[in-house]
Design a protein around this motif. Sequence first.
Motif, short mmCIF file in Angstrom:
data_model
loop_
_atom_site.label_atom_id
_atom_site.label_comp_id
_atom_site.label_asym_id
_atom_site.label_seq_id
_atom_site.Cartn_x
_atom_site.Cartn_y
_atom_site.Cartn_z
N ARG A 211 -18.05 31.12 -10.95
CA ARG A 211 -17.81 31.68 -12.27
C ARG A 211 -18.32 30.74 -13.36
N ASP A 212 -18.77 31.32 -14.47
CA ASP A 212 -19.27 30.54 -15.59
C ASP A 212 -18.19 29.64 -16.17
N ASP A 213 -18.58 28.42 -16.58
CA ASP A 213 -17.69 27.57 -17.36
C ASP A 213 -17.65 28.09 -18.79
N PRO A 214 -16.46 28.19 -19.39
CA PRO A 214 -16.37 28.67 -20.77
C PRO A 214 -16.82 27.60 -21.76
N ALA A 215 -17.09 28.04 -22.99
CA ALA A 215 -17.41 27.10 -24.06
C ALA A 215 -16.19 26.26 -24.40
N ASP A 216 -16.41 25.03 -24.82
CA ASP A 216 -15.33 24.16 -25.24
C ASP A 216 -14.97 24.50 -26.68
N PHE A 217 -13.75 24.96 -26.90
CA PHE A 217 -13.34 25.39 -28.24
C PHE A 217 -13.34 24.24 -29.24
N ARG A 218 -13.31 22.98 -28.74
CA ARG A 218 -13.27 21.84 -29.66
C ARG A 218 -14.62 21.57 -30.31
N VAL A 219 -15.70 22.05 -29.69
CA VAL A 219 -17.03 21.84 -30.25
C VAL A 219 -17.31 22.94 -31.27
N LYS A 220 -17.55 22.55 -32.49
CA LYS A 220 -17.75 23.53 -33.57
C LYS A 220 -19.23 23.84 -33.74
N VAL A 262 -8.83 3.94 -5.18
CA VAL A 262 -8.73 4.23 -6.60
C VAL A 262 -9.81 5.24 -6.94
N GLY A 263 -9.43 6.31 -7.63
CA GLY A 263 -10.37 7.37 -7.95
C GLY A 263 -10.80 7.33 -9.40
N GLU A 264 -12.06 7.67 -9.64
CA GLU A 264 -12.57 7.82 -11.00
C GLU A 264 -12.41 9.28 -11.43
N MET A 265 -11.63 9.50 -12.48
CA MET A 265 -11.46 10.84 -13.03
C MET A 265 -12.61 11.08 -14.00
N GLY A 266 -13.67 11.71 -13.51
CA GLY A 266 -14.87 11.87 -14.31
C GLY A 266 -14.74 12.98 -15.33
N GLU A 267 -14.61 12.64 -16.59
CA GLU A 267 -14.59 13.58 -17.71
C GLU A 267 -13.70 14.78 -17.43
N SER A 268 -12.57 14.81 -18.04
CA SER A 268 -11.67 15.93 -17.88
C SER A 268 -10.91 16.15 -19.19
N HIS A 269 -10.63 17.41 -19.50
CA HIS A 269 -9.85 17.71 -20.70
C HIS A 269 -8.40 17.29 -20.54
N HIS A 270 -7.97 17.09 -19.32
CA HIS A 270 -6.58 16.73 -19.06
C HIS A 270 -6.55 15.50 -18.14
N ALA A 271 -7.30 14.47 -18.52
CA ALA A 271 -7.53 13.35 -17.61
C ALA A 271 -6.24 12.64 -17.22
N ILE A 272 -5.37 12.34 -18.18
CA ILE A 272 -4.15 11.59 -17.87
C ILE A 272 -3.25 12.42 -16.95
N ARG A 273 -3.11 13.70 -17.26
CA ARG A 273 -2.31 14.57 -16.39
C ARG A 273 -2.88 14.60 -14.98
N MET A 274 -4.20 14.73 -14.87
CA MET A 274 -4.81 14.80 -13.55
C MET A 274 -4.74 13.46 -12.83
N MET A 275 -4.80 12.35 -13.55
CA MET A 275 -4.59 11.04 -12.91
C MET A 275 -3.24 11.01 -12.21
N GLY A 276 -2.23 11.53 -12.88
CA GLY A 276 -0.90 11.58 -12.28
C GLY A 276 -0.85 12.50 -11.08
N GLU A 277 -1.46 13.66 -11.20
CA GLU A 277 -1.48 14.64 -10.12
C GLU A 277 -2.20 14.08 -8.89
N TYR A 278 -3.30 13.37 -9.11
CA TYR A 278 -4.09 12.85 -8.01
C TYR A 278 -3.45 11.64 -7.33
N THR A 279 -2.47 10.99 -7.99
CA THR A 279 -1.83 9.81 -7.40
C THR A 279 -0.38 10.05 -7.00
N THR A 280 0.08 11.27 -7.13
CA THR A 280 1.44 11.61 -6.73
C THR A 280 1.47 12.01 -5.26
N GLY A 281 2.50 11.57 -4.56
CA GLY A 281 2.61 11.90 -3.14
C GLY A 281 1.60 11.13 -2.31
#
Length: 541
Positions: A211-220, A262-281
């Motif tokens: 599926r297509d990636d949507p446009a980033d609403f933050r970019v004007k 240790v994983g590199e979270m390469g560019e994400s809109h929710h990087a801190i949240r995903m860092m936690g998700e990827y290191t939990t459990g």
Amino acid sequence: MAEWWRGSVTYQIYPRSFQDANGDGDGDLAGITRRLPYLADLGVDAIWLSPVFVSPMADMGYDVSDYTDIDPRFGSLADFDAMVARAHELGLKVIIDQVLSHSSSEHPHFIESRGSRDNPKSDWYVWADPKHDGSPPNNWLSIFGGGAWQWETRRRQYYLHNFLAEQPDFNFHNPDVQDWLLSTMRFWLDRGVDGFRLDTVNFYFHDKLLRDDPADFRVKDKPEWNPYGMQYHLFSKNQPENLPFLERMRKLLDEYEARAMVGEMGESHHAIRMMGEYTTGKRLHKCYSFEMLGDGFSAAHFRRQIDEFFTGAPGGWPTWAFSNHDVVRHVTRWSKQGLSDEALAKLAGALLLSLQGSICVYQGEELGQTETDLEFFELDDPQGKRFWPENKGRDGCRTPMVWDNAEASSGFSTGRPWLPIKGPQAARHVAGQLGDPDSVLELYRRMLRLRRETEALRTGRTTFFDTSEPVLAFLRGAEVICVFNLSPETHEVTLTGAGALAISENAERTGDRLKLHPNGFALFEAVGEVSVADGPAAAVS
């Protein structure tokens, strides 16, 4: 110690630029081995090597053509084994880069895969038919500019490359691909490595439906310098299937004693949240993102990253870094704040090494090294060549380590270095700072020793005090008070419960008053009830 990684400090080595032992202008494994005592004396816990595998070097080793051998420019497997053995003798752990999301287009598996649609490796990479008008199957973009799909005439299909066209993406939806990649990790674990740094760990799986990636609403209205930043990468990466594969990797490492990822979270809109998700459990041991590798430099910014991670993922564990091989060095990046290079380098070192989580120090950071200003003809990095002059690429932070004041190449090589060493960088050499109590290097050595000897700085929880910008103040555990002035102006705070001074720079304490001169900071032993408040006359609750 099974959890040696928790609160540890890792020193990132960019092998081509650390030390050249044979005079060809490229750093190598023998050179790294020669300099290991320096790193042990510095006081770090581990070293991380950027890729040293066989590669055509389209992207400086992040395009691997043989996952179980050493590229001849760096040496041999015997040289690698000797380096690991010496590191372990000195008490250093060894972490190596693993580039699993993609290979080189020269890897034998890709050469076979591109040959036809029915060969044994035909579905080891991501292939897709063109649309009826001949265009790519969707709008996904490459980080290096342009579309993420490359036409292959032999198959009459497109293949996916999130990076260069010479870096085709593996198809992780194929379990045989997963099994094979895990076997390459086992190869290095059996050779004695202590863990892995996982490149772009959130890129492994792609959306099966394309599926297509949507446009980033933050970019004007104004386009980004790289159009990749104009999309919200909802389907090209960050897929939920990543998590079960991380659990498979963790299960593999758990077969060995005291290993870590240790994983590199390469560019994400929710990087801190995903860092936690990827290191939990039972997933990654720790993860880092680029949240502290950008322009953000304020008390609120640093507090927000720590708060967001430990509030959202109390069972996870982060790694924090201010510089690495992909970004402008932080002394240059943050110097726009009006801070002097030396004072900023010391402040940043003390702050980084006071943070809750694990820490990564990039080579030369301990010298206060700055970004090298390169001309276009001096570039080697494909990103710099593609986006010049709006973005000059990553070579400016990858120039060789400077060891002494030798005219030829600052002790890095007896030959001509692969990237130039210029005057501002050559001036910040190891020999000139070692033993000088006022140097950036000696500040790092003192902070590393303090962190190693103080459990609260390694694993203690963080309690922030409500000070105003630009003062950042927090308590680590119940033992260490940390106060930083992130500005070129003097500020004062009132302290209670501050005992013996652990370390300070540009700071004066008079009773319960602490005057922080430009870039000043101080760490104190905490005694009893502790408070830090704005101004010399502020009320303390």
